[in-house]
Design a protein around this motif. Structure first.
Motif, PDB file in Angstrom:
ATOM      1  N   GLN A 110       0.816  -1.216   0.000  1.00 41.07           N
ATOM      2  CA  GLN A 110       0.000   0.000   0.000  1.00 41.07           C
ATOM      3  C   GLN A 110       0.851   1.268   0.000  1.00 41.07           C
ATOM      4  O   GLN A 110       0.321   2.357  -0.261  1.00 41.07           O
ATOM      5  N   LYS A 111       2.138   1.129   0.268  1.00 44.43           N
ATOM      6  CA  LYS A 111       2.974   2.308   0.496  1.00 44.43           C
ATOM      7  C   LYS A 111       4.044   2.531  -0.568  1.00 44.43           C
ATOM      8  O   LYS A 111       4.951   3.347  -0.368  1.00 44.43           O
ATOM      9  N   VAL A 112       3.969   1.816  -1.691  1.00 38.44           N
ATOM     10  CA  VAL A 112       4.919   2.030  -2.787  1.00 38.44           C
ATOM     11  C   VAL A 112       4.139   2.302  -4.062  1.00 38.44           C
ATOM     12  O   VAL A 112       3.196   1.573  -4.392  1.00 38.44           O
ATOM     13  N   SER A 113       4.524   3.334  -4.787  1.00 36.23           N
ATOM     14  CA  SER A 113       3.842   3.716  -6.024  1.00 36.23           C
ATOM     15  C   SER A 113       4.083   2.689  -7.125  1.00 36.23           C
ATOM     16  O   SER A 113       5.153   2.062  -7.193  1.00 36.23           O
ATOM     17  N   LEU A 114       3.108   2.546  -8.010  1.00 30.75           N
ATOM     18  CA  LEU A 114       3.269   1.669  -9.175  1.00 30.75           C
ATOM     19  C   LEU A 114       4.333   2.203 -10.125  1.00 30.75           C
ATOM     20  O   LEU A 114       4.840   1.464 -10.973  1.00 30.75           O
ATOM     21  N   GLN A 115       4.673   3.477 -10.006  1.00 32.71           N
ATOM     22  CA  GLN A 115       5.698   4.067 -10.873  1.00 32.71           C
ATOM     23  C   GLN A 115       7.112   3.766 -10.379  1.00 32.71           C
ATOM     24  O   GLN A 115       8.080   4.040 -11.080  1.00 32.71           O
ATOM     25  N   SER A 116       7.231   3.217  -9.190  1.00 34.67           N
ATOM     26  CA  SER A 116       8.532   2.854  -8.637  1.00 34.67           C
ATOM     27  C   SER A 116       8.880   1.433  -9.061  1.00 34.67           C
ATOM     28  O   SER A 116       8.198   0.483  -8.681  1.00 34.67           O
ATOM     29  N   LYS A 117       9.931   1.276  -9.842  1.00 36.04           N
ATOM     30  CA  LYS A 117      10.226  -0.020 -10.469  1.00 36.04           C
ATOM     31  C   LYS A 117      11.431  -0.752  -9.881  1.00 36.04           C
ATOM     32  O   LYS A 117      11.682  -1.904 -10.243  1.00 36.04           O
ATOM     33  N   ALA A 118      12.188  -0.109  -9.008  1.00 33.66           N
ATOM     34  CA  ALA A 118      13.380  -0.762  -8.451  1.00 33.66           C
ATOM     35  C   ALA A 118      13.063  -1.448  -7.133  1.00 33.66           C
ATOM     36  O   ALA A 118      12.184  -1.013  -6.380  1.00 33.66           O
ATOM     37  N   PHE A 119      13.790  -2.535  -6.864  1.00 29.80           N
ATOM     38  CA  PHE A 119      13.743  -3.233  -5.568  1.00 29.80           C
ATOM     39  C   PHE A 119      12.401  -3.885  -5.262  1.00 29.80           C
ATOM     40  O   PHE A 119      12.129  -4.223  -4.115  1.00 29.80           O
ATOM     41  N   MET A 120      11.551  -4.063  -6.272  1.00 27.29           N
ATOM     42  CA  MET A 120      10.235  -4.636  -6.036  1.00 27.29           C
ATOM     43  C   MET A 120      10.179  -6.077  -6.542  1.00 27.29           C
ATOM     44  O   MET A 120      10.762  -6.396  -7.589  1.00 27.29           O
ATOM     45  N   PRO A 121       9.476  -6.976  -5.834  1.00 29.42           N
ATOM     46  CA  PRO A 121       9.382  -8.377  -6.264  1.00 29.42           C
ATOM     47  C   PRO A 121       8.780  -8.503  -7.662  1.00 29.42           C
ATOM     48  O   PRO A 121       7.812  -7.809  -8.000  1.00 29.42           O
ATOM     49  N   LYS A 122       9.360  -9.363  -8.478  1.00 32.12           N
ATOM     50  CA  LYS A 122       8.864  -9.701  -9.817  1.00 32.12           C
ATOM     51  C   LYS A 122       8.888  -8.507 -10.786  1.00 32.12           C
ATOM     52  O   LYS A 122       8.208  -8.513 -11.804  1.00 32.12           O
ATOM     53  N   ILE A 123       9.647  -7.465 -10.454  1.00 28.35           N
ATOM     54  CA  ILE A 123       9.819  -6.322 -11.350  1.00 28.35           C
ATOM     55  C   ILE A 123      11.307  -6.118 -11.570  1.00 28.35           C
ATOM     56  O   ILE A 123      12.090  -6.167 -10.608  1.00 28.35           O
ATOM     57  N   ASN A 124      11.723  -5.923 -12.813  1.00 32.41           N
ATOM     58  CA  ASN A 124      13.137  -5.724 -13.091  1.00 32.41           C
ATOM     59  C   ASN A 124      13.357  -4.491 -13.947  1.00 32.41           C
ATOM     60  O   ASN A 124      12.421  -3.762 -14.282  1.00 32.41           O
ATOM     61  N   ILE A 125      14.598  -4.283 -14.336  1.00 33.54           N
ATOM     62  CA  ILE A 125      14.977  -3.082 -15.071  1.00 33.54           C
ATOM     63  C   ILE A 125      14.297  -3.014 -16.439  1.00 33.54           C
ATOM     64  O   ILE A 125      14.042  -1.936 -16.974  1.00 33.54           O
ATOM     65  N   ARG A 126      13.967  -4.167 -16.987  1.00 29.68           N
ATOM     66  CA  ARG A 126      13.254  -4.197 -18.275  1.00 29.68           C
ATOM     67  C   ARG A 126      11.836  -3.625 -18.125  1.00 29.68           C
ATOM     68  O   ARG A 126      11.347  -2.919 -19.018  1.00 29.68           O
ATOM     69  N   ASP A 127      11.193  -3.947 -17.014  1.00 26.82           N
ATOM     70  CA  ASP A 127       9.841  -3.441 -16.775  1.00 26.82           C
ATOM     71  C   ASP A 127       9.832  -1.918 -16.679  1.00 26.82           C
ATOM     72  O   ASP A 127       8.845  -1.270 -17.022  1.00 26.82           O
ATOM     73  N   ASN A 128      10.934  -1.357 -16.187  1.00 28.03           N
ATOM     74  CA  ASN A 128      11.036   0.093 -16.127  1.00 28.03           C
ATOM     75  C   ASN A 128      11.183   0.690 -17.527  1.00 28.03           C
ATOM     76  O   ASN A 128      10.525   1.674 -17.874  1.00 28.03           O
ATOM     77  N   ALA A 129      12.033   0.082 -18.346  1.00 26.70           N
ATOM     78  CA  ALA A 129      12.347   0.650 -19.662  1.00 26.70           C
ATOM     79  C   ALA A 129      11.177   0.544 -20.643  1.00 26.70           C
ATOM     80  O   ALA A 129      10.979   1.430 -21.478  1.00 26.70           O
TER      81      ALA A 129
END
Length: 346
Positions: A110-129
């Motif tokens: 509940q406390k991390v934005s969907l726009q924050s892509k680093a350090f999150m489970p199942k999200i990597n640098i490709r998902d950011n790009a």
């Protein structure tokens, strides 16, 4: 009756240690319920926390009040200079890991934005790009001294906002900070940074949405893209917003990338299809070419590489895995990876 009076006495003591002035069991229940509904561990005071993490309370207090629990070392940066890493000693690191797994990860939903892509489970640098693929302009901004700019009071406000008492919030904040800021090397720092940036992320996302622009943040890397960007307006707004939260832009790393240039977002080309940068791919292929030509040990000798052959192979395999993570259809990278794995097995 005697047992009940003893229980009430313990409750009064616990309430007092937790920062409550009222001798009110309903306040005790309200405190616990607020944490429980968020799926957070109920912590009344430092003695209770010490029992949860499995250390003596006096030792936990010593850890929270000492600056001698970190080992400092330096990692060279790509563009010169060094990045300072403060690694917590094993006992403190174990406690920080407990805080991460039991408090920060559950709260992050509940406390991390969907726009924050680093350090999150199942999200990597490709998902950011991928959010910035095929855009007319890409603006890349860097937050200067990101972790050191996140102070003790930011962390305290976060834990207090989750519902922990003043005493518990103070204890948790001291265990997660070093020299009054987030240490780069503590397991809690990445998730804390994401949670502390929630309001900033939401404000910048709303601003970009009004302008029909795309926004993501990967740790200290801010990326905004779109087909109709007024660059000075964007940079001015981000700079102003960062200052509100105690941050500033690293002007040396600001990039504005048009469609006619090679658009890189956190090291990934996003012009049309996602690719690791051409320079990165060519450097890896050059190293593999020399292994074919001179043999593994011959190439390492010519390149004056001092590490073990196994370490060097795993280093190259990691680079190829990154290339394939970005673009799984890179046939050349697949062949090179098979070749290196064969060498590694032999």
């Amino acid at each position: 009756m005697k047992d009940f009076e003893g229980y009430k006495k313990k409750l009064r003591y616990t309430l007092k240690k937790a920062g409550y002035e009222k001798d009110d069991i309903s306040a005790f229940i309200k405190y616990a319920s607020n944490l429980d509904v968020q799926n957070l561990p109920i912590i009344f005071n430092y003695e209770h926390f010490s029992q949860l993490v499995g250390y003596q309370d006096i030792f936990v207090l010593q850890l929270s009040n000492s600056n001698d629990n970190y080992k400092e070392f330096h990692i060279p940066k790509k563009n010169g200079g060094f990045r300072v890493i403060d690694e917590p000693l094993p006992s403190l690191k174990e406690i920080q890991t407990w805080i991460l797994q039991n408090i920060l990860v559950p709260a992050s939903k509940q406390k991390v934005s969907l726009q924050s892509k680093a350090f999150m489970p199942k999200i990597n640098i490709r998902d950011n790009a991928k959010f910035h693929r095929g855009q007319k302009k890409v603006v890349c901004l860097d937050i200067k001294d990101f972790f050191p700019s996140i102070k003790y009071y930011h962390v305290y406000s976060l834990f207090k906002g989750l519902g922990y008492s003043k005493g518990v919030s103070t204890l948790l904040s001291r265990l997660c900070t070093y020299k009054e800021c987030l240490p780069q090397g503590a397991p809690t720092s990445p998730m804390l940074s994401n949670m502390i940036m929630l309001e900033f992320d939401n404000k910048l996302f709303s601003f970009c949405r009004e302008k029909k622009l795309r926004y993501t943040r990967y740790a200290d890397d801010i990326t905004i893209s779109g087909n109709d960007i007024i660059v000075p307006e964007i940079i001015s707004y981000v700079n102003k917003l960062l200052k509100e939260y105690g941050f500033r832009i690293n002007e040396k790393k600001t990039k504005v990338l048009g469609r006619g240039t090679c658009q890189h977002v956190t090291g990934i080309t996003v012009n049309q299809k996602l690719q690791a940068s051409r320079q990165y791919r060519m450097k890896v292929r050059q190293e593999i070419y020399y292994i074919h030509k001179y043999g593994l040990l011959g190439h390492m000798s010519r390149a004056n590489f001092k590490g073990s052959p196994t370490y060097y192979l795993h280093h190259l395999i990691g680079k190829l895995n990154f290339i394939l993570m970005v673009n799984s259809k890179d046939e050349k990278a697949k062949r090179d990876l098979e070749f290196l794995k064969l060498l590694d097995n032999n």
